[in-house]
Write an enzyme that holds these catalytic residues in place. Structure first.
Site, PDB file in Angstrom:
ATOM      1  N   HIS A 115       0.851  -1.243  -0.006  1.00 33.37           N
ATOM      2  CA  HIS A 115       0.046  -0.065   0.182  1.00 33.37           C
ATOM      3  C   HIS A 115       0.858   1.395  -0.096  1.00 33.37           C
ATOM      4  O   HIS A 115       0.386   2.606  -0.365  1.00 33.37           O
ATOM      5  CB  HIS A 115      -1.091   0.076   1.121  1.00 33.37           C
ATOM      6  CG  HIS A 115      -0.231  -0.056   2.628  1.00 33.37           C
ATOM      7  ND1 HIS A 115       0.168  -1.219   3.211  1.00 33.37           N
ATOM      8  CD2 HIS A 115       0.248   1.137   3.291  1.00 33.37           C
ATOM      9  CE1 HIS A 115       0.688  -0.710   4.267  1.00 33.37           C
ATOM     10  NE2 HIS A 115       0.701   0.611   4.461  1.00 33.37           N
ATOM     11  N   HIS A 179       4.107   8.780  13.046  1.00 34.08           N
ATOM     12  CA  HIS A 179       3.454   7.564  13.676  1.00 34.08           C
ATOM     13  C   HIS A 179       4.478   6.644  13.895  1.00 34.08           C
ATOM     14  O   HIS A 179       5.563   6.384  13.263  1.00 34.08           O
ATOM     15  CB  HIS A 179       2.445   6.857  12.561  1.00 34.08           C
ATOM     16  CG  HIS A 179       3.335   6.565  10.992  1.00 34.08           C
ATOM     17  ND1 HIS A 179       3.781   7.231  10.176  1.00 34.08           N
ATOM     18  CD2 HIS A 179       2.912   5.513  10.555  1.00 34.08           C
ATOM     19  CE1 HIS A 179       4.122   6.580   9.170  1.00 34.08           C
ATOM     20  NE2 HIS A 179       3.787   5.554   9.124  1.00 34.08           N
TER      21      HIS A 179
END
Length: 285
Positions: A115, A179
């Site tokens: 992805h 993140h």
């Protein structure tokens, strides 16, 4: 910024795909739609996509930089597998140019990407085969990582190669911002899909609290003025300040440098704890 170059940098997240009802990240999604409309109007002839690998394509051998001569996308998150339209003769010339310039890149054939490459293509172009794509992998996941200055130098050389191509070129940087995915916090190179899913599930609650808006703001400010020295400092300290996934901002640095080092202005910034990521979209003028 040259009129035949457009830079778009955007965060990606598997959580965005799982959020099928679009309950979260609405400001981010709106800005992404605006960027996609900008891409549609620009109508690129070629896409150069700087992406990071999540230890899927590169496990046992991890190049600092890789250029794909042929590539596919893995089936993931409800999306089917598919091939990318990679212009192999052109990518081979790019490889030869980079090698001649002193960058010992890996030339990759039939590489299966996840992805990190698929999401920006679908979000900005619609279909995997909408445009010819040159996938350029930057190691953002498995230490040791290329330094920020080396990333900038590498991407600048990609830009020099593109100077000789009479085409409209879209340059994409994808990943980040702050993140710390549980699967990247562990220093391992060969997780099975089952092990990966277990580690992610066990660490997801903690990961929601690891977004660092202060660092994200510094990155976006440096991109908007193209303060290269500030970007280098921020990238080299990304992991310690903003989590393992923040290393993906190397792709933003690469896209901007390949685009000529002009300002890349944020359209939106939105921390989305449900996606465990500080999400942003930025484009060149």
């Amino acid at each position: 910024m040259r009129p035949d170059r457009l830079v778009v940098c955007a965060s990606h997240s598997p959580g965005k795909e799982r959020d099928v009802e679009h309950a979260f990240g609405r400001r981010f999604r709106s800005a992404l739609d605006s960027a996609a409309e900008r891409v549609r109007q620009f109508d690129p002839d070629l896409v150069v996509l700087f992406g990071g690998d999540h230890r899927r394509a590169f496990r046992h051998v991890v190049p600092a930089f890789g250029v794909a001569l042929s590539a596919s996308i893995l089936a993931e998150g409800g999306h089917p597998a598919g091939d990318l339209d990679v212009p192999s003769p052109l990518t081979r010339l790019l490889c030869e140019h980079l090698l001649s310039a002193g960058f010992d890149i890996a030339a990759c054939r039939d590489i299966a990407l996840d992805h990190g490459f698929a999401q920006p293509i679908r979000d900005l172009l619609g279909e995997l085969t909408a445009k010819p794509v040159v996938p350029v992998a930057v190691n953002c996941a498995t230490a040791p990582l290329p330094t920020a200055r080396r990333v900038a130098g590498f991407a600048t050389e990609v830009g020099r190669f593109l100077d000789g191509i009479d085409q409209r070129i879209l340059l994409i940087g994808t990943g980040g911002l702050s993140h710390s995915p549980p699967s990247l916090e562990v220093d391992t190179y060969d997780l099975s899909d089952e092990e990966r899913a277990r580690i992610i599930a066990d660490g997801m609650a903690a990961a929601r609290n690891k977004i660092r808006p202060d660092w994200d703001a510094e990155v976006l400010d440096a991109m908007s003025t193209w303060d290269l020295e500030a970007l280098i400092r921020l990238v080299d300290n990304a992991h310690s300040r903003a989590g393992a996934g923040a290393n993906e901002v190397r792709t933003w640095l690469a896209a901007g440098a390949a685009g000529g080092g002009r300002p890349v202005t944020p359209l939106v910034y939105e921390p989305v704890p449900e996606w465990i990521t500080g999400m942003a979209v930025a484009t060149s003028a």
